[in-house]
Design a protein around this motif. Sequence first.
Motif, PDB file in Angstrom:
ATOM      1  N   ILE A 142      27.534 -20.014 -21.526  1.00 62.19           N
ATOM      2  CA  ILE A 142      27.027 -18.736 -21.722  1.00 62.19           C
ATOM      3  C   ILE A 142      26.876 -17.562 -20.597  1.00 62.19           C
ATOM      4  CG2 ILE A 142      24.855 -17.557 -22.930  1.00 62.19           C
ATOM      5  CD1 ILE A 142      24.181 -20.181 -24.315  1.00 62.19           C
ATOM      6  N   HIS A 143      27.594 -16.568 -20.617  1.00 65.96           N
ATOM      7  CA  HIS A 143      27.226 -15.999 -19.430  1.00 65.96           C
ATOM      8  C   HIS A 143      25.883 -15.326 -19.399  1.00 65.96           C
ATOM      9  CE1 HIS A 143      27.556 -12.429 -16.657  1.00 65.96           C
ATOM     10  NE2 HIS A 143      28.931 -12.974 -16.287  1.00 65.96           N
ATOM     11  N   PRO A 144      25.154 -15.269 -18.060  1.00 68.15           N
ATOM     12  CA  PRO A 144      23.714 -14.964 -18.104  1.00 68.15           C
ATOM     13  C   PRO A 144      23.498 -13.452 -18.532  1.00 68.15           C
ATOM     14  CG  PRO A 144      24.526 -15.320 -15.898  1.00 68.15           C
ATOM     15  CD  PRO A 144      25.887 -15.822 -16.799  1.00 68.15           C
TER      16      PRO A 144
ATOM     17  N   ALA B  36      21.869 -16.606 -10.817  1.00 64.66           N
ATOM     18  CA  ALA B  36      21.794 -16.758 -12.444  1.00 64.66           C
ATOM     19  C   ALA B  36      23.220 -17.313 -12.833  1.00 64.66           C
ATOM     20  CB  ALA B  36      21.991 -15.038 -12.847  1.00 64.66           C
ATOM     21  N   ARG B  37      24.251 -16.923 -12.020  1.00 65.00           N
ATOM     22  CA  ARG B  37      25.749 -17.329 -12.585  1.00 65.00           C
ATOM     23  C   ARG B  37      25.526 -19.062 -12.090  1.00 65.00           C
ATOM     24  NH1 ARG B  37      29.960 -14.524 -14.197  1.00 65.00           N
ATOM     25  NH2 ARG B  37      30.716 -16.552 -14.238  1.00 65.00           N
ATOM     26  N   ILE B  38      24.758 -19.344 -10.860  1.00 61.01           N
ATOM     27  CA  ILE B  38      24.753 -20.758 -10.235  1.00 61.01           C
ATOM     28  C   ILE B  38      24.008 -21.633 -11.531  1.00 61.01           C
ATOM     29  CG2 ILE B  38      23.825 -22.106  -8.705  1.00 61.01           C
ATOM     30  CD1 ILE B  38      24.595 -20.120  -6.538  1.00 61.01           C
ATOM     31  N   ILE B  39      22.935 -20.916 -11.772  1.00 56.76           N
ATOM     32  CA  ILE B  39      22.218 -21.747 -12.881  1.00 56.76           C
ATOM     33  C   ILE B  39      22.897 -22.037 -14.192  1.00 56.76           C
ATOM     34  CG2 ILE B  39      20.110 -21.597 -14.193  1.00 56.76           C
ATOM     35  CD1 ILE B  39      18.827 -20.782 -11.708  1.00 56.76           C
TER      36      ILE B  39
ATOM     37  N   HIS C 209      20.078 -20.728 -20.272  1.00 54.43           N
ATOM     38  CA  HIS C 209      20.435 -19.313 -20.333  1.00 54.43           C
ATOM     39  C   HIS C 209      19.165 -18.429 -20.411  1.00 54.43           C
ATOM     40  CE1 HIS C 209      22.236 -15.772 -21.515  1.00 54.43           C
ATOM     41  NE2 HIS C 209      21.312 -15.489 -22.548  1.00 54.43           N
ATOM     42  N   ARG C 210      17.897 -18.862 -20.872  1.00 55.71           N
ATOM     43  CA  ARG C 210      16.859 -17.888 -20.891  1.00 55.71           C
ATOM     44  C   ARG C 210      16.453 -17.594 -19.541  1.00 55.71           C
ATOM     45  NH1 ARG C 210      16.566 -16.812 -26.117  1.00 55.71           N
ATOM     46  NH2 ARG C 210      15.642 -18.195 -27.528  1.00 55.71           N
TER      47      ARG C 210
ATOM     48  N   LEU D 209      16.800 -13.945 -14.398  1.00 53.75           N
ATOM     49  CA  LEU D 209      17.330 -13.960 -12.935  1.00 53.75           C
ATOM     50  C   LEU D 209      18.385 -12.618 -12.950  1.00 53.75           C
ATOM     51  CD1 LEU D 209      17.656 -17.538 -12.037  1.00 53.75           C
ATOM     52  CD2 LEU D 209      15.942 -15.858 -11.067  1.00 53.75           C
ATOM     53  N   TRP D 210      19.164 -12.721 -13.957  1.00 48.60           N
ATOM     54  CA  TRP D 210      20.459 -11.766 -14.287  1.00 48.60           C
ATOM     55  C   TRP D 210      19.777 -10.379 -14.092  1.00 48.60           C
ATOM     56  CZ3 TRP D 210      25.574 -11.900 -13.562  1.00 48.60           C
ATOM     57  CH2 TRP D 210      26.507 -10.849 -14.043  1.00 48.60           C
ATOM     58  N   ASN D 211      18.538 -10.239 -15.119  1.00 48.81           N
ATOM     59  CA  ASN D 211      17.968  -8.846 -15.317  1.00 48.81           C
ATOM     60  C   ASN D 211      17.198  -8.401 -14.097  1.00 48.81           C
ATOM     61  OD1 ASN D 211      19.105  -8.725 -17.948  1.00 48.81           O
ATOM     62  ND2 ASN D 211      17.189  -9.549 -18.905  1.00 48.81           N
TER      63      ASN D 211
END
Length: 242
Positions: free
Chosen positions: A69-71, A54-57, A39-40, A45-47
Amino acid sequence: MVFERLREDIASFKQRDPAARGTLEIVLCYPGFHALVVHRMAHWLWNQNFHLLARIISYLGRIVTAIEIHPGAKIGRRFVIDHGTGVVVGETAIIGDDVTLYHSVTLGGTSPAVDSHNQVGQKRHPTVLDGAIIGSGAAVLGPITIGENARVGANSVVTRDIPASVTAVGIPAKVIMPRNKKKAQEFQPYGTPTDGGPDPVLQTIESLRGEVSTLMERVEELETQREDTGDADPKKKSGQAG
Ligand SMILES: CC(C)(COP(=O)(O)OP(=O)(O)OC[C@H]1O[C@@H](n2cnc3c(N)ncnc32)[C@H](O)[C@@H]1OP(=O)(O)O)[C@@H](O)C(=O)NCCC(=O)NCCS
Protein backbone atom coordinates in the motif's frame (compact mmCIF):
# COMPACT_ATOMS: atom_id res chain seq x y z
CA MET A 1 -8.49 7.50 19.64
CA VAL A 2 -5.75 5.34 18.04
CA PHE A 3 -6.74 2.35 20.19
CA GLU A 4 -10.41 2.94 19.50
CA ARG A 5 -9.69 2.82 15.76
CA LEU A 6 -7.62 -0.33 16.19
CA ARG A 7 -10.42 -1.97 18.13
CA GLU A 8 -12.83 -0.98 15.37
CA ASP A 9 -10.49 -2.46 12.73
CA ILE A 10 -10.19 -5.74 14.65
CA ALA A 11 -13.97 -5.91 15.02
CA SER A 12 -14.31 -5.52 11.24
CA PHE A 13 -12.02 -8.48 10.60
CA LYS A 14 -14.02 -10.53 13.09
CA GLN A 15 -17.27 -9.55 11.44
CA ARG A 16 -16.19 -10.07 7.84
CA ASP A 17 -13.98 -13.13 7.97
CA PRO A 18 -15.97 -16.24 8.88
CA ALA A 19 -12.64 -17.94 9.76
CA ALA A 20 -11.64 -15.34 12.38
CA ARG A 21 -11.86 -16.80 15.89
CA GLY A 22 -10.72 -14.00 18.15
CA THR A 23 -8.87 -10.77 18.73
CA LEU A 24 -5.51 -12.37 19.52
CA GLU A 25 -5.61 -14.42 16.34
CA ILE A 26 -6.30 -11.31 14.27
CA VAL A 27 -3.58 -9.28 15.99
CA LEU A 28 -0.99 -12.04 15.56
CA CYS A 29 -1.89 -13.81 12.34
CA TYR A 30 -3.71 -11.45 9.97
CA PRO A 31 -1.46 -9.84 7.33
CA GLY A 32 -4.36 -7.60 6.27
CA PHE A 33 -4.50 -6.16 9.79
CA HIS A 34 -0.71 -5.76 9.97
CA ALA A 35 -0.68 -4.00 6.60
CA LEU A 36 -3.36 -1.62 7.82
CA VAL A 37 -1.49 -0.72 11.00
CA VAL A 38 1.73 -0.16 9.05
CA HIS A 39 -0.13 1.93 6.50
CA ARG A 40 -1.67 4.15 9.17
CA MET A 41 1.85 4.95 10.44
CA ALA A 42 3.36 5.37 6.97
CA HIS A 43 0.47 7.59 5.84
CA TRP A 44 0.88 9.85 8.88
CA LEU A 45 4.62 10.23 8.08
CA TRP A 46 3.79 10.85 4.41
CA ASN A 47 1.45 13.66 5.39
CA GLN A 48 4.22 15.17 7.57
CA ASN A 49 6.42 15.16 4.44
CA PHE A 50 8.71 12.42 5.72
CA HIS A 51 8.33 10.74 2.36
CA LEU A 52 11.39 8.52 2.39
CA LEU A 53 10.76 7.27 5.95
CA ALA A 54 7.14 6.61 5.02
CA ARG A 55 8.28 4.60 1.98
CA ILE A 56 10.76 2.61 4.07
CA ILE A 57 8.11 1.71 6.65
CA SER A 58 5.67 0.82 3.93
CA TYR A 59 8.33 -1.33 2.23
CA LEU A 60 9.08 -3.18 5.49
CA GLY A 61 5.34 -3.79 5.85
CA ARG A 62 5.29 -5.19 2.35
CA ILE A 63 8.15 -7.62 3.12
CA VAL A 64 6.23 -8.99 6.11
CA THR A 65 2.71 -9.02 4.66
CA ALA A 66 3.09 -9.29 0.85
CA ILE A 67 0.63 -6.38 0.70
CA GLU A 68 1.81 -3.19 -0.94
CA ILE A 69 0.00 0.00 0.00
CA HIS A 70 1.59 3.26 -1.05
CA PRO A 71 1.83 5.58 1.97
CA GLY A 72 0.06 8.31 -0.01
CA ALA A 73 -3.12 6.23 -0.41
CA LYS A 74 -6.07 7.51 1.64
CA ILE A 75 -7.90 4.75 3.48
CA GLY A 76 -11.10 5.11 5.50
CA ARG A 77 -12.29 3.32 8.60
CA ARG A 78 -12.94 -0.40 9.09
CA PHE A 79 -10.93 -1.40 6.03
CA VAL A 80 -10.43 -5.14 5.67
CA ILE A 81 -7.97 -6.94 3.41
CA ASP A 82 -8.75 -10.65 3.67
CA HIS A 83 -5.83 -13.04 3.02
CA GLY A 84 -3.93 -10.17 1.45
CA THR A 85 -1.13 -11.70 -0.57
CA GLY A 86 -0.50 -9.72 -3.72
CA VAL A 87 -2.71 -6.72 -2.93
CA VAL A 88 -1.40 -3.49 -4.45
CA VAL A 89 -2.87 -0.07 -3.64
CA GLY A 90 -1.46 2.88 -5.58
CA GLU A 91 -0.42 6.30 -4.36
CA THR A 92 -3.50 8.29 -5.33
CA ALA A 93 -6.06 5.62 -4.47
CA ILE A 94 -8.85 6.68 -2.15
CA ILE A 95 -10.73 4.06 -0.16
CA GLY A 96 -13.88 4.88 1.78
CA ASP A 97 -15.21 3.30 4.98
CA ASP A 98 -16.12 -0.39 5.36
CA VAL A 99 -14.40 -1.46 2.15
CA THR A 100 -13.24 -5.08 1.74
CA LEU A 101 -10.52 -6.34 -0.60
CA TYR A 102 -9.54 -9.95 -1.10
CA HIS A 103 -6.09 -11.17 -2.08
CA SER A 104 -4.34 -10.10 -5.29
CA VAL A 105 -6.53 -7.05 -5.82
CA THR A 106 -4.84 -4.21 -7.66
CA LEU A 107 -6.00 -0.63 -7.30
CA GLY A 108 -3.65 0.59 -9.97
CA GLY A 109 -3.03 3.17 -12.65
CA THR A 110 -3.20 3.00 -16.41
CA SER A 111 -1.20 6.11 -17.22
CA PRO A 112 1.29 8.33 -15.38
CA ALA A 113 -1.22 11.22 -15.61
CA VAL A 114 1.46 13.88 -15.89
CA ASP A 115 0.38 17.50 -15.65
CA SER A 116 1.42 20.36 -17.95
CA HIS A 117 4.74 20.65 -16.06
CA ASN A 118 5.44 16.97 -16.69
CA GLN A 119 4.96 16.25 -12.99
CA VAL A 120 3.29 13.04 -11.94
CA GLY A 121 0.78 14.17 -9.37
CA GLN A 122 -2.71 13.98 -10.72
CA LYS A 123 -5.03 11.27 -9.61
CA ARG A 124 -4.06 8.05 -11.35
CA HIS A 125 -5.68 5.41 -9.16
CA PRO A 126 -9.26 4.42 -8.32
CA THR A 127 -11.59 5.71 -5.67
CA VAL A 128 -13.49 2.93 -3.92
CA LEU A 129 -16.53 4.21 -2.07
CA ASP A 130 -18.02 3.01 1.24
CA GLY A 131 -19.03 -0.61 1.60
CA ALA A 132 -17.62 -1.84 -1.72
CA ILE A 133 -16.30 -5.42 -1.95
CA ILE A 134 -13.60 -6.28 -4.46
CA GLY A 135 -13.08 -9.97 -5.19
CA SER A 136 -9.72 -11.72 -5.33
CA GLY A 137 -7.53 -11.05 -8.34
CA ALA A 138 -9.58 -8.10 -9.56
CA ALA A 139 -7.67 -5.28 -11.24
CA VAL A 140 -9.34 -1.89 -10.80
CA LEU A 141 -7.42 0.48 -13.01
CA GLY A 142 -7.31 4.22 -13.57
CA PRO A 143 -8.88 7.21 -11.82
CA ILE A 144 -12.32 5.59 -11.83
CA THR A 145 -14.89 5.24 -9.06
CA ILE A 146 -16.36 2.07 -7.62
CA GLY A 147 -19.74 3.09 -6.21
CA GLU A 148 -20.97 2.59 -2.67
CA ASN A 149 -21.74 -1.02 -1.79
CA ALA A 150 -20.82 -2.22 -5.28
CA ARG A 151 -19.30 -5.69 -5.72
CA VAL A 152 -16.55 -6.50 -8.18
CA GLY A 153 -16.24 -10.20 -9.03
CA ALA A 154 -13.06 -12.21 -8.60
CA ASN A 155 -10.54 -11.77 -11.44
CA SER A 156 -12.47 -8.95 -13.09
CA VAL A 157 -10.72 -6.08 -14.83
CA VAL A 158 -12.44 -2.75 -14.22
CA THR A 159 -11.48 0.31 -16.24
CA ARG A 160 -14.74 2.28 -16.06
CA ASP A 161 -16.83 3.68 -13.20
CA ILE A 162 -19.06 1.14 -11.49
CA PRO A 163 -22.34 2.53 -10.11
CA ALA A 164 -23.43 2.13 -6.50
CA SER A 165 -25.06 -1.10 -5.32
CA VAL A 166 -24.42 -3.25 -8.39
CA THR A 167 -22.36 -6.35 -9.13
CA ALA A 168 -19.82 -6.17 -11.94
CA VAL A 169 -17.84 -9.12 -13.29
CA GLY A 170 -15.64 -10.11 -16.21
CA ILE A 171 -13.01 -8.64 -18.48
CA PRO A 172 -13.82 -5.89 -19.07
CA ALA A 173 -16.15 -5.82 -16.06
CA LYS A 174 -19.84 -5.44 -16.87
CA VAL A 175 -22.71 -4.86 -14.51
CA ILE A 176 -24.60 -8.15 -14.24
CA MET A 177 -27.18 -7.35 -11.59
CA PRO A 178 -28.36 -4.68 -9.27
CA ARG A 179 -27.65 -5.46 -5.69
CA ASN A 180 -30.53 -5.77 -3.28
CA LYS A 181 -30.43 -2.30 -1.68
CA LYS A 182 -31.35 -3.58 1.79
CA LYS A 183 -28.88 -6.48 1.69
CA ALA A 184 -26.21 -4.20 0.28
CA GLN A 185 -26.02 -2.42 3.63
CA GLU A 186 -25.03 -5.67 5.33
CA PHE A 187 -21.69 -7.28 4.65
CA GLN A 188 -21.81 -10.68 2.96
CA PRO A 189 -18.60 -12.69 3.09
CA TYR A 190 -17.10 -13.09 -0.40
CA GLY A 191 -19.77 -10.69 -1.65
CA THR A 192 -22.09 -13.64 -2.02
CA PRO A 193 -25.57 -13.49 -0.57
CA THR A 194 -26.28 -16.54 1.56
CA ASP A 195 -30.01 -15.89 1.76
CA GLY A 196 -30.51 -14.11 -1.52
CA GLY A 197 -34.11 -15.11 -2.10
CA PRO A 198 -35.87 -18.49 -2.10
CA ASP A 199 -34.10 -21.60 -3.39
CA PRO A 200 -35.40 -22.17 -6.99
CA VAL A 201 -35.41 -25.99 -6.57
CA LEU A 202 -37.46 -25.69 -3.39
CA GLN A 203 -39.78 -23.25 -5.14
CA THR A 204 -40.35 -25.74 -8.01
CA ILE A 205 -41.05 -28.60 -5.57
CA GLU A 206 -43.52 -26.42 -3.64
CA SER A 207 -45.37 -25.45 -6.81
CA LEU A 208 -45.50 -29.13 -7.97
CA ARG A 209 -46.89 -30.12 -4.56
CA GLY A 210 -49.57 -27.46 -4.95
CA GLU A 211 -50.52 -28.77 -8.40
CA VAL A 212 -50.64 -32.40 -7.20
CA SER A 213 -52.96 -31.55 -4.31
CA THR A 214 -55.25 -29.57 -6.66
CA LEU A 215 -55.39 -32.59 -8.98
CA MET A 216 -56.13 -34.93 -6.03
CA GLU A 217 -59.00 -32.70 -4.95
CA ARG A 218 -60.36 -32.70 -8.51
CA VAL A 219 -60.12 -36.52 -8.76
CA GLU A 220 -61.98 -36.89 -5.42
CA GLU A 221 -64.63 -34.45 -6.68
CA LEU A 222 -65.12 -36.44 -9.91
CA GLU A 223 -65.32 -39.75 -8.01
CA THR A 224 -67.99 -38.33 -5.73
CA GLN A 225 -69.95 -37.05 -8.73
CA ARG A 226 -69.77 -40.46 -10.39
CA GLU A 227 -70.96 -42.21 -7.23
CA ASP A 228 -73.86 -39.78 -6.96
CA THR A 229 -74.97 -40.47 -10.53
CA GLY A 230 -74.70 -44.27 -9.98
CA ASP A 231 -71.83 -44.38 -12.41
CA ALA A 232 -69.32 -45.60 -9.82
CA ASP A 233 -67.96 -48.69 -11.58
CA PRO A 234 -67.12 -48.07 -15.22
CA LYS A 235 -65.95 -51.74 -15.65
CA LYS A 236 -69.31 -53.05 -14.49
CA LYS A 237 -70.99 -50.64 -16.81
CA SER A 238 -68.89 -51.73 -19.80
CA GLY A 239 -69.55 -55.45 -18.81
CA GLN A 240 -73.33 -54.80 -18.80
CA ALA A 241 -73.09 -53.09 -22.14
CA GLY A 242 -71.20 -56.13 -23.60
C1 LIG B 1 -19.33 -11.45 -8.18
C2 LIG B 1 -19.90 -12.21 -7.00
C3 LIG B 1 -19.93 -11.33 -5.77
C4 LIG B 1 -21.33 -12.61 -7.42
O1 LIG B 1 -21.93 -13.42 -6.45
P1 LIG B 1 -23.50 -13.78 -6.56
O2 LIG B 1 -24.32 -12.57 -6.35
O3 LIG B 1 -23.74 -14.95 -5.67
O4 LIG B 1 -23.69 -14.14 -8.08
P2 LIG B 1 -23.89 -15.58 -8.76
O5 LIG B 1 -22.91 -16.56 -8.22
O6 LIG B 1 -25.35 -15.89 -8.70
O7 LIG B 1 -23.47 -15.28 -10.28
C5 LIG B 1 -24.26 -14.52 -11.14
C6 LIG B 1 -23.66 -14.67 -12.54
O8 LIG B 1 -22.37 -14.04 -12.58
C7 LIG B 1 -21.36 -14.97 -12.95
N1 LIG B 1 -20.18 -14.69 -12.13
C8 LIG B 1 -20.11 -14.66 -10.78
N2 LIG B 1 -18.87 -14.29 -10.39
C9 LIG B 1 -18.15 -14.11 -11.53
C10 LIG B 1 -16.79 -13.73 -11.77
N3 LIG B 1 -15.98 -13.46 -10.77
N4 LIG B 1 -16.40 -13.60 -13.06
C11 LIG B 1 -17.24 -13.87 -14.09
N5 LIG B 1 -18.55 -14.22 -13.91
C12 LIG B 1 -18.98 -14.35 -12.66
C13 LIG B 1 -21.96 -16.33 -12.62
O9 LIG B 1 -21.37 -17.34 -13.42
C14 LIG B 1 -23.41 -16.11 -12.95
O10 LIG B 1 -23.56 -16.14 -14.35
P3 LIG B 1 -24.90 -16.78 -15.02
O11 LIG B 1 -26.05 -15.93 -14.52
O12 LIG B 1 -24.64 -16.65 -16.49
O13 LIG B 1 -24.95 -18.19 -14.52
C15 LIG B 1 -19.06 -13.47 -6.66
O14 LIG B 1 -19.20 -14.45 -7.66
C16 LIG B 1 -17.56 -13.16 -6.51
O15 LIG B 1 -16.77 -13.16 -7.48
N6 LIG B 1 -17.19 -12.86 -5.25
C17 LIG B 1 -15.80 -12.65 -4.85
C18 LIG B 1 -15.37 -13.86 -4.05
C19 LIG B 1 -13.91 -13.85 -3.71
O16 LIG B 1 -13.11 -13.05 -4.14
N7 LIG B 1 -13.56 -14.79 -2.88
C20 LIG B 1 -12.22 -14.93 -2.40
C21 LIG B 1 -12.35 -15.34 -0.97
S1 LIG B 1 -10.99 -16.27 -0.48
